[in-house]
Scaffold this motif. Structure first.
Motif, PDB file in Angstrom:
ATOM      1  N   GLN A 189       7.415   9.032   6.014  1.00  0.00           N
ATOM      2  CA  GLN A 189       8.592   9.122   5.049  1.00  0.00           C
ATOM      3  C   GLN A 189       9.746   9.120   6.010  1.00  0.00           C
ATOM      4  N   GLY A 190      10.843   8.877   5.372  1.00  0.00           N
ATOM      5  CA  GLY A 190      12.203   8.482   5.936  1.00  0.00           C
ATOM      6  C   GLY A 190      12.278   6.974   6.336  1.00  0.00           C
ATOM      7  N   ASN A 191      12.998   6.511   7.425  1.00  0.00           N
ATOM      8  CA  ASN A 191      12.924   5.222   7.784  1.00  0.00           C
ATOM      9  C   ASN A 191      11.802   4.757   8.567  1.00  0.00           C
ATOM     10  N   ILE A 192      10.972   4.016   8.189  1.00  0.00           N
ATOM     11  CA  ILE A 192       9.755   3.490   8.823  1.00  0.00           C
ATOM     12  C   ILE A 192       9.563   2.113   9.353  1.00  0.00           C
ATOM     13  N   ILE A 193       9.073   1.749  10.382  1.00  0.00           N
ATOM     14  CA  ILE A 193       9.017   0.542  10.817  1.00  0.00           C
ATOM     15  C   ILE A 193       7.524   0.318  10.866  1.00  0.00           C
ATOM     16  N   ILE A 194       6.967  -0.873  10.456  1.00  0.00           N
ATOM     17  CA  ILE A 194       5.425  -1.243  10.742  1.00  0.00           C
ATOM     18  C   ILE A 194       5.681  -2.689  11.504  1.00  0.00           C
ATOM     19  N   ALA A 195       5.224  -2.644  12.797  1.00  0.00           N
ATOM     20  CA  ALA A 195       5.277  -3.502  13.840  1.00  0.00           C
ATOM     21  C   ALA A 195       4.217  -4.220  14.166  1.00  0.00           C
ATOM     22  N   ILE A 196       4.061  -5.619  14.410  1.00  0.00           N
ATOM     23  CA  ILE A 196       2.767  -6.084  14.773  1.00  0.00           C
ATOM     24  C   ILE A 196       3.270  -7.073  16.044  1.00  0.00           C
ATOM     25  N   ALA A 197       1.939  -7.373  16.642  1.00  0.00           N
ATOM     26  CA  ALA A 197       2.079  -8.566  17.896  1.00  0.00           C
ATOM     27  C   ALA A 197       0.830  -9.166  17.781  1.00  0.00           C
ATOM     28  N   VAL A 198       0.601 -10.542  17.705  1.00  0.00           N
ATOM     29  CA  VAL A 198      -0.448 -11.192  17.628  1.00  0.00           C
ATOM     30  C   VAL A 198      -0.182 -12.292  18.866  1.00  0.00           C
ATOM     31  N   GLN A 199      -1.376 -12.390  19.556  1.00  0.00           N
ATOM     32  CA  GLN A 199      -1.543 -13.182  20.822  1.00  0.00           C
ATOM     33  C   GLN A 199      -2.127 -14.265  20.307  1.00  0.00           C
ATOM     34  N   ALA A 219       0.765  -1.303  -0.029  1.00  0.00           N
ATOM     35  CA  ALA A 219       0.092   0.013   0.009  1.00  0.00           C
ATOM     36  C   ALA A 219       0.825   1.368  -0.100  1.00  0.00           C
ATOM     37  N   ILE A 220       1.893   1.353   0.715  1.00  0.00           N
ATOM     38  CA  ILE A 220       2.849   2.368   0.943  1.00  0.00           C
ATOM     39  C   ILE A 220       3.764   2.588  -0.512  1.00  0.00           C
ATOM     40  N   GLU A 221       3.808   1.394  -1.165  1.00  0.00           N
ATOM     41  CA  GLU A 221       4.533   1.560  -2.581  1.00  0.00           C
ATOM     42  C   GLU A 221       3.588   2.129  -3.548  1.00  0.00           C
ATOM     43  N   ASN A 222       2.222   1.680  -3.370  1.00  0.00           N
ATOM     44  CA  ASN A 222       1.181   2.532  -4.264  1.00  0.00           C
ATOM     45  C   ASN A 222       1.068   3.851  -3.904  1.00  0.00           C
ATOM     46  N   GLY A 223       1.589   4.434  -2.784  1.00  0.00           N
ATOM     47  CA  GLY A 223       1.356   5.739  -2.640  1.00  0.00           C
ATOM     48  C   GLY A 223       0.692   6.369  -1.164  1.00  0.00           C
ATOM     49  N   GLU A 224       0.215   5.080  -0.441  1.00  0.00           N
ATOM     50  CA  GLU A 224      -0.482   5.447   0.770  1.00  0.00           C
ATOM     51  C   GLU A 224       0.554   6.175   1.741  1.00  0.00           C
ATOM     52  N   ILE A 234      11.102  -3.036   8.109  1.00  0.00           N
ATOM     53  CA  ILE A 234      11.422  -1.845   8.055  1.00  0.00           C
ATOM     54  C   ILE A 234      11.768  -1.120   6.791  1.00  0.00           C
ATOM     55  N   ILE A 235      11.173  -0.118   6.252  1.00  0.00           N
ATOM     56  CA  ILE A 235      11.363   0.242   4.811  1.00  0.00           C
ATOM     57  C   ILE A 235      11.655   1.818   4.999  1.00  0.00           C
ATOM     58  N   GLU A 236      12.352   2.246   3.925  1.00  0.00           N
ATOM     59  CA  GLU A 236      13.070   3.334   3.563  1.00  0.00           C
ATOM     60  C   GLU A 236      11.926   4.249   2.513  1.00  0.00           C
ATOM     61  N   TYR A 240       5.938   3.718  13.077  1.00  0.00           N
ATOM     62  CA  TYR A 240       6.650   4.773  13.711  1.00  0.00           C
ATOM     63  C   TYR A 240       7.951   5.053  12.875  1.00  0.00           C
ATOM     64  N   SER A 241       8.523   5.919  13.091  1.00  0.00           N
ATOM     65  CA  SER A 241       9.743   6.357  12.522  1.00  0.00           C
ATOM     66  C   SER A 241      10.892   5.398  13.240  1.00  0.00           C
ATOM     67  N   TYR A 242      11.938   4.955  12.380  1.00  0.00           N
ATOM     68  CA  TYR A 242      12.867   4.084  12.885  1.00  0.00           C
ATOM     69  C   TYR A 242      14.035   4.543  12.944  1.00  0.00           C
ATOM     70  N   PRO A 243      15.369   4.442  13.688  1.00  0.00           N
ATOM     71  CA  PRO A 243      15.251   3.688  14.992  1.00  0.00           C
ATOM     72  C   PRO A 243      14.358   4.624  16.206  1.00  0.00           C
ATOM     73  N   SER A 244      14.203   5.728  15.930  1.00  0.00           N
ATOM     74  CA  SER A 244      13.661   6.548  17.171  1.00  0.00           C
ATOM     75  C   SER A 244      12.312   6.091  17.881  1.00  0.00           C
TER      76      SER A 244
END
Lengths: 281, 281
Positions: A257-267, A212-217, A278-280, A245-249
């Motif tokens: 924009q910049g370095n972004i992390i998408i992180a998930i946790a599933v129980q 989705a991000i690559e498609n412009g979101e 993590i994508i730039e 979030y921004s990564y690594p901050s």
């Protein structure tokens, strides 16, 4: 391979190695080694004269209701794997050796911790930075290797090293995955058979977000929504968090924009799985 | 002697020295050097190939109402003294260099701190252990030298090093005194002329206590009472504390035995002086 169980033995070895100007790569683990760990060892093997692997299930980083007691352990298998993968020194101390008395100094991680896994695991990263400080002092490595799978850990440890001027480099190594995409983890053994079928959906949901991000979101909230819908449709596990979030901050952003992390946790029933990408942009 | 002001310069020097297997003795100070500091440098000079001296007035270890701003500084004189006493590397970083951003990690000293000077100087030893952790990582010394005058500091730093497995030795050096017995201190410059006359009574009061112990007194409370009476009779300063503990654990004792510290602090008009004596019974 030397297997050492006491700090005294380790100190002696390290003094010798330092005296010979050997470069030391260090892989700290809680054992029950899998291919993720082996990829860290392999990377350290490429970069250094000597590879030190530590195996220590650190009680300080487990909460009172977490799985310290039942955390999987198999030191004989670990020893064999370490030997085969070219580890020079395996340090496997007892609890008593690492924490012989109540502490005189407390370390507290105060940034990058109130998000992702840190939010619900109060004190977890305090335990991580404490044990790593001790291990870094004992091993005196030139570099320490961590898996990108524990991205928040990498971010916190990078802050630790920078903040307190540790004389070593932190190197993060890409997550190793099963062929179906599931991130390798010691906790995967807790999964039931049907959960094992669903678990690869975690990574697919992240890829779906990236697409989705690559498609412009550029709206982080939209990404979270998409992944949430995807996970609810494709797994029986309960979504613990989906965060962007921004990564690594590890700071919230309004626009991707910049370095972004998408992180998930599933129980799942007996295992809480995490994954991230993590994508730039 | 090299004078270095940046971490980058220091790192380069230390890497070279380590590569050459030089033994490094480290004397961390807040500058305004006096004979006490010089005795530490001299001891380090005897024991090591290389002596590193740091001068950094560390704001973290001053309370909000303490004398950080007016703490005496004289870098040119210090530089001259360092040169004359055989220092190899003088590290004098700026505040910005040591604390470039708000901290990600907090360190807290939790034992040996709620007594003596720590009791009223909340957070003081947190600041001490934080700056020393940073400096130890930067200098990577084989040993670090501290004056026995700051006995509580020595006790806390010993606990720091032991607790977190720092690969270095802590060496404490006896207090250097004026001929009249007054312990050398950067803060002695704050004394008025008449206070200067009285200040030697601090040490005499400690000797008076020791004499009583040598004569058989084993009750810590009796020693405190004697010294209190002595100080009130012989100085205009206000007694801040007179305490008797086991050393280095700094724990209260009912009967004097083993290693014992008698420590005092007296508040004069513009200077709070401390002194102590450690005896083995």
């Amino acid at each position: 391979m030397k297997k050492l169980e006491t700090i005294e033995q380790l100190k002696k070895s390290i003094i010798e190695l330092k005296h010979e100007n050997k470069s030391i790569g260090f892989v700290p683990t809680m054992g029950f080694l899998h291919e993720g760990h082996l990829s860290l060892i392999k990377k350290a093997r490429e970069n250094h004269d000597i590879v030190v692997l530590s195996i220590f299930v650190n009680p300080l980083q487990f909460g009172p209701n977490e799985d310290f007691e039942r955390y999987p352990r198999d030191i004989h298998r670990d020893e064999q794997l370490a030997l085969e993968s070219g580890v020079d020194v395996l340090f496997a101390p007892t609890l008593k050796e690492m924490y012989p008395h109540s502490p005189s100094i407390k370390m507290k991680a105060i940034s990058r911790v109130d998000v992702l896994c840190g939010k619900k695991r109060e004190g977890h990263f305090d335990g991580v930075v404490t044990v790593l400080t001790k291990l870094f002092h004992l091993v005196q490595p030139d570099a320490a290797y961590f898996g990108q799978k524990d991205a928040q850990q990498v971010a916190v440890v990078e802050a630790l090293v920078k903040d307190l001027n540790f004389p070593l480099q932190i190197i993060s190594v890409p997550t190793v995955r099963e062929e179906n995409g599931l991130a390798k983890s010691s906790r995967n053994v807790y999964l039931t058979n049907s959960e094992k079928q669903e678990a690869p959906q975690l990574y697919r949901s992240l890829q779906y977000g990236v697409q989705a991000i690559e498609n412009g979101e550029r709206d982080p909230f939209a990404i979270v929504q998409m992944i949430s819908t995807y996970l609810n449709e494709h797994t029986s596990g309960e979504v613990d968090y989906i965060e962007v979030y921004s990564y690594p901050s590890l700071e919230a952003v309004n626009v991707l924009q910049g370095n972004i992390i998408i992180a998930i946790a599933v129980q799942f029933q007996s295992a809480r799985l995490i994954d991230n990408i993590i994508i730039e942009i």
